[in-house]
Design a protein around this motif. Structure first.
Motif, PDB file in Angstrom:
ATOM      1  N   LEU A   1       0.835  -1.208   0.000  1.00  0.00           N
ATOM      2  CA  LEU A   1       0.000   0.000   0.000  1.00  0.00           C
ATOM      3  C   LEU A   1       0.866   1.253   0.000  1.00  0.00           C
ATOM      4  O   LEU A   1       0.586   2.208  -0.735  1.00  0.00           O
ATOM      5  N   VAL A   2       1.897   1.252   0.834  1.00  0.00           N
ATOM      6  CA  VAL A   2       2.787   2.414   0.904  1.00  0.00           C
ATOM      7  C   VAL A   2       3.473   2.650  -0.438  1.00  0.00           C
ATOM      8  O   VAL A   2       3.744   3.795  -0.828  1.00  0.00           O
ATOM      9  N   ALA A   3       3.724   1.572  -1.185  1.00  0.00           N
ATOM     10  CA  ALA A   3       4.363   1.672  -2.510  1.00  0.00           C
ATOM     11  C   ALA A   3       3.334   1.878  -3.627  1.00  0.00           C
ATOM     12  O   ALA A   3       3.671   1.769  -4.804  1.00  0.00           O
ATOM     13  N   ASN A   4       2.095   2.187  -3.259  1.00  0.00           N
ATOM     14  CA  ASN A   4       1.002   2.394  -4.230  1.00  0.00           C
ATOM     15  C   ASN A   4       0.739   1.158  -5.084  1.00  0.00           C
ATOM     16  O   ASN A   4       0.450   1.239  -6.271  1.00  0.00           O
TER      17      ASN A   4
ATOM     18  N   ILE B   1      -7.813   2.676   2.158  1.00  0.00           N
ATOM     19  CA  ILE B   1      -7.247   2.503   3.493  1.00  0.00           C
ATOM     20  C   ILE B   1      -5.933   3.263   3.629  1.00  0.00           C
ATOM     21  O   ILE B   1      -5.648   3.856   4.678  1.00  0.00           O
ATOM     22  N   TYR B   2      -5.129   3.284   2.563  1.00  0.00           N
ATOM     23  CA  TYR B   2      -3.856   3.999   2.639  1.00  0.00           C
ATOM     24  C   TYR B   2      -4.017   5.504   2.435  1.00  0.00           C
ATOM     25  O   TYR B   2      -3.378   6.307   3.106  1.00  0.00           O
ATOM     26  N   ASN B   3      -4.888   5.888   1.527  1.00  0.00           N
ATOM     27  CA  ASN B   3      -5.001   7.301   1.181  1.00  0.00           C
ATOM     28  C   ASN B   3      -5.828   8.109   2.178  1.00  0.00           C
ATOM     29  O   ASN B   3      -5.779   9.344   2.171  1.00  0.00           O
TER      30      ASN B   3
ATOM     31  N   THR C   1      -6.717   6.478   8.431  1.00  0.00           N
ATOM     32  CA  THR C   1      -6.121   5.149   8.580  1.00  0.00           C
ATOM     33  C   THR C   1      -4.682   5.036   8.062  1.00  0.00           C
ATOM     34  O   THR C   1      -4.042   4.008   8.266  1.00  0.00           O
ATOM     35  N   GLN C   2      -4.180   6.060   7.418  1.00  0.00           N
ATOM     36  CA  GLN C   2      -2.858   5.954   6.796  1.00  0.00           C
ATOM     37  C   GLN C   2      -1.761   5.676   7.816  1.00  0.00           C
ATOM     38  O   GLN C   2      -0.860   4.864   7.573  1.00  0.00           O
ATOM     39  N   ALA C   3      -1.821   6.315   8.977  1.00  0.00           N
ATOM     40  CA  ALA C   3      -0.768   6.117   9.977  1.00  0.00           C
ATOM     41  C   ALA C   3      -0.705   4.658  10.423  1.00  0.00           C
ATOM     42  O   ALA C   3       0.389   4.107  10.622  1.00  0.00           O
ATOM     43  N   GLN C   4      -1.857   4.020  10.553  1.00  0.00           N
ATOM     44  CA  GLN C   4      -1.872   2.612  10.954  1.00  0.00           C
ATOM     45  C   GLN C   4      -1.250   1.732   9.879  1.00  0.00           C
ATOM     46  O   GLN C   4      -0.506   0.798  10.175  1.00  0.00           O
ATOM     47  N   VAL C   5      -1.523   2.046   8.616  1.00  0.00           N
ATOM     48  CA  VAL C   5      -0.918   1.300   7.511  1.00  0.00           C
ATOM     49  C   VAL C   5       0.600   1.422   7.561  1.00  0.00           C
ATOM     50  O   VAL C   5       1.328   0.419   7.458  1.00  0.00           O
TER      51      VAL C   5
END
Length: 329
Positions: free
Chosen positions: A263-266, A276-278, A282-286
């Motif tokens: 997710l962090v790498a798109n 969830i990532y964007n 919730t991004q910090a948890q990802v």
């Protein structure tokens, strides 16, 4: 040992017993670890044998069993209603749109058949689904944990409920959060459980909305990594519906934190993954899960236990189905 030391020891033992009891009855569901210890002590062993045999032949089987547990719990609670076959008078859950790609029913059938030979009418199909999911998590490299049992099987299974209650891969953050909240699960638990997308495959139709005709201004979702886009387009040309691809392009057969790194790498596959990532909610948890895999392993055990409590039937509610595919006469 002084009387004071003896008193302190007794207090510690009492506290330990209390904690153990709370853990075994999480959520007040009436479930407990070791429910079949006296009535069918080999139940979990027999489930494990069926699951282990299937996963050793095809690791995708494990991913299918984990997904079956999730889809079961989200409709009518964790009561094995997802296993019931449709009849001329009823379209059952397994024929709902979200469940048409589920697989691994024969593994549950095998475990149930073996258990019925030694403990007829004792072990529910709902518990077999939960145990099989737990074993699949471990056999695919994830954490080992105890699963609570004592569920009974439901007698209602409707495709329409599957269509309405199971979250869609096309959902945004608000719809996802609401779906989980409707089952008593938090947004944080939703992010944690989504990490199990690190194993298994998905049909092209579940994500090609991001590859072709994405919007009036761009054909492809601009948040997707460009190399990943080309990889997905090669696997799923326009119009492909039955092809499947790995949900995790890096380690698709291992329960690990790779989903979050993707997710962090798109490189999240679904619209719901990107959401969830964007989302700032919730991004910090990802990001933390990508950095701290051990924390996610602890969290996913807790979340799976919580999901296993959703809408359970216990006591005299429900039945012990003799055939997981058919309600008792």
């Amino acid at each position: 040992m002084t009387s004071l030391h003896k008193s302190l020891l007794l207090l510690l033992l009492a506290a330990s017993t209390l904690v153990a009891n709370v853990e075994c009855n999480y959520g007040g569901s009436g479930l407990r670890v070791g429910y079949y210890a006296s009535t069918c002590p080999d139940a979990e062993i027999l489930v494990r044998q069926s699951v282990s045999s299937a996963v050793s032949s095809n690791k995708r089987s494990g991913a299918g069993l984990i997904r079956t547990f999730f889809h079961d719990c989200f409709v009518e609670g964790c009561d094995a209603s997802v296993l019931i076959d449709s009849t001329p008078g009823n379209s059952a859950e397994k024929d709902g749109v979200p469940n048409q790609t589920l697989h691994g029913y024969e593994i549950i059938d095998s475990a149930k058949s073996n258990i019925e030979k030694i403990c007829p009418g004792v072990v529910s199909c709902a518990d077999i689904v939960a145990i099989a999911a737990r074993d699949s998590v471990e056999l695919l490299g994830g954490p080992r944990f105890q699963v609570k049992t004592g569920r009974r099987d439901g007698r209602v299974s409707l495709a329409s409920k599957a269509n309405s209650d199971i979250p869609s891969p096309l959902d945004g953050i608000d719809a996802l959060t609401k779906s989980f909240a409707n089952k008593g699960l938090s947004q944080s638990q939703m992010v944690t459980l989504s990490g199990l997308h690190t194993v298994g495959k998905a049909s092209c139709s579940a994500f090609t909305n991001r590859l072709y005709n994405f919007s009036t201004t761009t054909s492809t979702d601009p948040t997707l990594d460009r190399a990943y886009v080309e990889h997905l387009k090669a696997a799923c040309p326009q119009g492909a519906t039955t092809t499947v691809v790995d949900m995790d392009p890096v380690s698709p057969q291992v329960v690990d934190k790779q989903y979050y790194s993707n997710l962090v790498a798109n490189k999240g596959l679904f619209t719901s993954d990107a959401a969830i990532y964007n989302s700032p909610q919730t991004q910090a948890q990802v990001v933390n899960n990508a950095r701290l895999p051990s924390k996610w392993q602890v969290d996913v055990v807790s979340a799976l236990i919580a999901m296993g409590d959703v809408g359970v039937k216990t006591g005299t509610n429900g039945e012990i189905r003799l055939n997981c595919r058919v309600i008792n006469p």
